[in-house]
Each structure stands twice: as structure tokens, then as C-alpha cells.
Design an enzyme around this catalytic site. Structure first.
Site, mmCIF file in Angstrom:
data_model
loop_
_atom_site.group_PDB
_atom_site.id
_atom_site.type_symbol
_atom_site.label_atom_id
_atom_site.label_comp_id
_atom_site.label_asym_id
_atom_site.label_seq_id
_atom_site.Cartn_x
_atom_site.Cartn_y
_atom_site.Cartn_z
ATOM 1 C CE LYS A 181 28.829 29.795 35.926
ATOM 2 N NZ LYS A 181 28.293 28.845 35.370
ATOM 3 C CD GLU A 215 28.051 33.803 35.290
ATOM 4 O OE1 GLU A 215 27.631 32.596 35.420
ATOM 5 O OE2 GLU A 215 27.715 34.157 36.789
ATOM 6 C CG ASP A 236 24.716 34.892 32.737
ATOM 7 O OD1 ASP A 236 24.544 32.859 32.107
ATOM 8 O OD2 ASP A 236 24.276 34.763 33.864
#
Length: 301
Positions: A181, A215, A236
Site C-alpha cells: 500500500k 495499490e 484506489d
């Protein structure tokens, strides 16, 4: 919850069972929390030989989930309690439909009542909301995923409820999928040739048996994730126009997952961009409890 928003049930859709050991341990803990040293009201007011028949009923359209936990709650209070299943997990129900019929000692039934209802109301609420999202994307190839935004200690139960509603489980925890992430990438911002490539390379080396998801907040990061060989790319908080561009860039070389700001009003437009998955935290963190009640009538234990 309007029945039409739940969609038609899929024929022969298998719902995985909860492990008996998990059900027993979870229900024992819940009963101990609620009853403590004793149900003082029932002990004070009800004769030991008093009996009841109880029917658990849906008071609104819903998808059932958690019936094994409710049944276990009654049986743990007395092995002589008789429980009849009148519905199954994953079944669409209308207001007034019966889920369980329980007959036995009044003290045992009343001391398990709230625990049984808490499990079924909470899990049926998750299943019902999931079914609404699944119905909203019907006709597209997109699958609805859950997230790790679950009630602490209830993750397996809530993720099970998601499957009852037709959704698909994402990772269960931090151990079964590498998900790189933005904060991981921030810590590697000086890595060469770029943070995404470095993170994917390290993940492959350390955990070669696990899938790697990255991500991406921008289309540039999508390109980097594809070049790095990510299995899944998490798009995202992208708008539909960006999602369509991202899907074109990926071109089937990885799975795509849209996430962020998803609701019942926006989910179909997101699905129509061509993403493989849409993850929805609301399935577990914002589902309201389904309206379910117990109807009592005198009976012999």
C-alpha cells in the site's frame, strides 16, 4: 430492505460452513459474557419446569446468516432443547418467514435468546447488504469483495456472512496475501528503479508462494505495477474515467480491484469500467443489524 434489491438467489450456490470448533468457542464466550454467574431474572421468576416454544422470524426481507451460532446458543444452555431449522444460511427471506423453531425449558431458552439474536441479526445484516451490492453489479463480470474492516474477533464470522450474500472474501489477514500500500511505498521512495518495482521484487523473494497486490493512486503507478509483474492492482479512489484507462493499461496482465468511496449508488458505474473486483469496506463496517424477532408461546419442555 426492499426484497427486489437483493436480486434473485443463485441456484445451487454453495456457502462454506463455519468450523464447529469456531462456532462452539465463539458461542461459549458470548454466553459467558451475557449470563455471567446466572440469569437472575429467569432464575427468580420462572419455575424450573416451565417450558416455551420459540420461533425466530424475519421482520423484513433479508438474507439469512449465522443460524448455526443461534442453534448452538440454545443447545449449550440445555441439551434437551429441541431446535428445528426452518431456513438455511444464504437463503433469501421475506418478512414473516421463520428461521428456527425452538422448544424446551424456559430458563434455558430465555438465557440464550439475546446471544442467539445478536449473532443472526448481525450476520444476516452483513449478508443482506452484500446481496444488495452483488445484485447491483449483476450482468457484469465484476465480483464484490470484502475487506479487513471487521469487528475485532468476528472476522471469520463476518467474512462468512459475506459469502452467504454472494460476495467473495479478500485476504483474511496480513498473512495470506502481500498487499503493498501507499505507506509501504512511502518507506521505499528512494528505492531503484522505483518503489513499486523494489517492493514487488522483495515480496517475490521473501514469499514466493503468495500473490502480490499493489495499490496504485495514479495511472503512472498502474504502469509501474504492471511492469513489476503484480498479480493484482488496487485502483484506489479513482473515478470511472480513470478506472477505464487503468483497465486498458493493464490489458489483462493482472487482475484489477477498485476501492474507495464505493456505495450502492456508484457501484454499478464502477463495475461497468471493466474492473475484475470491487472491494467494499461497508459490507462489514457499516451493515446494520437485520430486524429479527422471537415469538413465544407456552409449551412443554
Amino acid at each position: 430492505m426492499p426484497l427486489a434489491t437483493l436480486g434473485r438467489p443463485r441456484k445451487n450456490r454453495a456457502v462454506p460452513k463455519l468450523a464447529r470448533s469456531l462456532v462452539q468457542a465463539t458461542v461459549r464466550a458470548a454466553l459467558a459474557e451475557d449470563i455471567g454467574p446466572g440469569d437472575v431474572t429467569s432464575l427468580a421468576t420462572l419455575p424450573a419446569r416451565a417450558g416455551l416454544t420459540v420461533e425466530m422470524r424475519a421482520r423484513e426481507p433479508m438474507v439469512a446468516a449465522g443460524l448455526a451460532l443461534a442453534e448452538t446458543a440454545f443447545r449449550l444452555r440445555s441439551p434437551r432443547v429441541r431446535v428445528q431449522r426452518l431456513a438455511r444460511d444464504g437463503q433469501r427471506l421475506r418478512a414473516g418467514d421463520r428461521l428456527l423453531r425452538i422448544t424446551g425449558a424456559a430458563r434455558a431458552i430465555l438465557s440464550a435468546e439475546r446471544v442467539a439474536l445478536n449473532f443472526v441479526q448481525r450476520l444476516s445484516g452483513v449478508a443482506t447488504l452484500t446481496a444488495q451490492f452483488v445484485a447491483a453489479v449483476r450482468g457484469t463480470p465484476t465480483r464484490i469483495l470484502d475487506t479487513r474492516k471487521t469487528t475485532p474477533g468476528w472476522r471469520r464470522l463476518e467474512k462468512y456472512a459475506v459469502t452467504c450474500g454472494g460476495g467473495k472474501n479478500h485476504r483474511f489477514g496480513l498473512f495470506d496475501l502481500v498487499l503493498i500500500k501507499d505507506n509501504h511505498l512511502a518507506a521505499l521512495r528512494a528505492a531503484s528503479p522505483n518503489a513499486i518495482a523494489a517492493a514487488v521484487r522483495r515480496a517475490r523473494r521473501k514469499y514466493p508462494g503468495l500473490k502480490v497486490e499493489v495499490e496504485a493512486d495514479t495511472l503512472a503507478q498502474v504502469r509501474q505495477a504492471v511492469a513489476a509483474g503484480a498479480d493484482i492492482i488496487l485502483l484506489d479512489n479513482m473515478r470511472p474515467a480513470q478506472l477505464r484507462q487503468a483497465v486498458r493499461i493493464v490489458a489483462g496482465r493482472a487482475k484489477t480491484e477498485a476501492s474507495g468511496g464505493v456505495n450502492l449508488q456508484s457501484v454499478r458505474a464502477i463495475a461497468r469500467t471493466g474492473v475484475d473486483f470491487i472491494s467494499v469496506g461497508a459490507l462489514t463496517h457499516s451493515a446494520r443489524a437485520a430486524d429479527i424477532g422471537l415469538d413465544f408461546s407456552p409449551a412443554s419442555p
